[in-house]
Motif scaffolding. Sequence first.
Motif, PDB file in Angstrom:
ATOM      1  N   GLY A  13       0.846  -1.193   0.000  1.00 21.31           N
ATOM      2  CA  GLY A  13       0.000   0.000   0.000  1.00 21.31           C
ATOM      3  C   GLY A  13       0.877   1.236   0.000  1.00 21.31           C
ATOM      4  N   LYS A  14       0.736   2.047   1.033  1.00 16.88           N
ATOM      5  CA  LYS A  14       1.552   3.251   1.160  1.00 16.88           C
ATOM      6  C   LYS A  14       2.577   3.112   2.279  1.00 16.88           C
ATOM      7  N   VAL A  15       2.947   1.879   2.615  1.00 12.52           N
ATOM      8  CA  VAL A  15       3.905   1.617   3.694  1.00 12.52           C
ATOM      9  C   VAL A  15       5.142   0.943   3.113  1.00 12.52           C
ATOM     10  N   TRP A  16       6.295   1.526   3.360  1.00  9.38           N
ATOM     11  CA  TRP A  16       7.582   0.945   2.962  1.00  9.38           C
ATOM     12  C   TRP A  16       8.211   0.353   4.218  1.00  9.38           C
ATOM     13  N   ALA A  17       8.986  -0.727   4.090  1.00 14.30           N
ATOM     14  CA  ALA A  17       9.562  -1.341   5.283  1.00 14.30           C
ATOM     15  C   ALA A  17      10.875  -2.044   4.988  1.00 14.30           C
ATOM     16  N   VAL A  18      11.715  -2.109   6.022  1.00 10.96           N
ATOM     17  CA  VAL A  18      12.898  -2.962   6.023  1.00 10.96           C
ATOM     18  C   VAL A  18      12.954  -3.604   7.401  1.00 10.96           C
ATOM     19  N   VAL A  19      13.284  -4.888   7.443  1.00 14.97           N
ATOM     20  CA  VAL A  19      13.328  -5.624   8.695  1.00 14.97           C
ATOM     21  C   VAL A  19      14.672  -6.328   8.785  1.00 14.97           C
ATOM     22  N   CYS A  20      15.282  -6.268   9.945  1.00 18.85           N
ATOM     23  CA  CYS A  20      16.515  -7.012  10.180  1.00 18.85           C
ATOM     24  C   CYS A  20      16.365  -7.756  11.492  1.00 18.85           C
ATOM     25  N   SER A  21      16.448  -9.081  11.448  1.00 18.08           N
ATOM     26  CA  SER A  21      16.362  -9.857  12.674  1.00 18.08           C
ATOM     27  C   SER A  21      17.662 -10.615  12.863  1.00 18.08           C
ATOM     28  N   GLY A  22      17.904 -11.027  14.081  1.00 22.17           N
ATOM     29  CA  GLY A  22      19.179 -11.645  14.410  1.00 22.17           C
ATOM     30  C   GLY A  22      20.169 -10.551  14.750  1.00 22.17           C
ATOM     31  N   ALA A  23      21.173 -10.879  15.524  1.00 25.31           N
ATOM     32  CA  ALA A  23      22.143  -9.883  15.954  1.00 25.31           C
ATOM     33  C   ALA A  23      22.782  -9.207  14.751  1.00 25.31           C
ATOM     34  N   VAL A  24      22.758  -7.898  14.759  1.00 25.37           N
ATOM     35  CA  VAL A  24      23.291  -7.138  13.639  1.00 25.37           C
ATOM     36  C   VAL A  24      24.783  -6.919  13.825  1.00 25.37           C
ATOM     37  N   GLN A  25      25.160  -6.203  14.837  1.00 29.45           N
ATOM     38  CA  GLN A  25      26.563  -5.889  15.075  1.00 29.45           C
ATOM     39  C   GLN A  25      26.799  -5.682  16.562  1.00 29.45           C
ATOM     40  N   THR A  26      28.041  -5.885  16.974  1.00 27.02           N
ATOM     41  CA  THR A  26      28.438  -5.612  18.347  1.00 27.02           C
ATOM     42  C   THR A  26      29.483  -4.519  18.344  1.00 27.02           C
ATOM     43  N   LYS A  27      29.320  -3.594  19.256  1.00 27.00           N
ATOM     44  CA  LYS A  27      30.243  -2.465  19.380  1.00 27.00           C
ATOM     45  C   LYS A  27      31.026  -2.639  20.663  1.00 27.00           C
ATOM     46  N   THR A  28      32.359  -2.627  20.584  1.00 26.90           N
ATOM     47  CA  THR A  28      33.177  -2.764  21.784  1.00 26.90           C
ATOM     48  C   THR A  28      34.227  -1.663  21.919  1.00 26.90           C
ATOM     49  N   ALA A  29      34.457  -0.855  20.895  1.00 22.69           N
ATOM     50  CA  ALA A  29      35.461   0.205  20.958  1.00 22.69           C
ATOM     51  C   ALA A  29      34.819   1.515  21.406  1.00 22.69           C
ATOM     52  N   ALA A  30      35.638   2.403  21.937  1.00 22.55           N
ATOM     53  CA  ALA A  30      35.137   3.645  22.540  1.00 22.55           C
ATOM     54  C   ALA A  30      35.042   4.791  21.542  1.00 22.55           C
ATOM     55  N   ALA A  31      34.252   4.615  20.502  1.00 24.89           N
ATOM     56  CA  ALA A  31      33.987   5.687  19.539  1.00 24.89           C
ATOM     57  C   ALA A  31      32.659   5.374  18.878  1.00 24.89           C
ATOM     58  N   GLU A  32      31.934   6.404  18.483  1.00 20.42           N
ATOM     59  CA  GLU A  32      30.652   6.178  17.814  1.00 20.42           C
ATOM     60  C   GLU A  32      30.880   5.498  16.466  1.00 20.42           C
TER      61      GLU A  32
END
Length: 163
Positions: A13-32
Amino acid sequence: MSQFTATIASLIGKVWAVVCSGAVQTKTAAAEEILAKITIPAGILTANSIIRIFHTWTNTNNANSKIIRVRFGTNGTTADTQVFIATITTTVSYRTITEIAMRNATNSQGVFPASGLGTNTGALNTAAIDITGVTYIDLTGEVTSHPGDALQLEFFVIEIFNP
């Protein structure tokens, strides 16, 4: 570190979507760092579109700060406009909804400044992103204390509603 990338491509219809399931990424370092970058092709957003983002995170449970951000803009980098920020400490998981609403113009957006639903003492966050071209939603993570801390983007759903 690699990141999840996708382009908004499903239309119902008039709805666009994207879905991501399952762990995407892990961040462990001290920067964005961008953990998921979603490309919105030109022509999908309108002057009255609403973007709704459900995102779920897990993190190390301690007093150290882990920061999640949603950025929206035309760069696809951490230079895009920050429209949402949350600092997580003594929890194991975090889930929130971020909504970006076009304000009857192709260069004016409003975003509720707090997590989830409810009240807030602050005004709406605002942005002035030109949505007539390609735009990006960037889900970013940052761990302020290292080593041993982790922040993981578990899954997300992004919907675009066009009236």
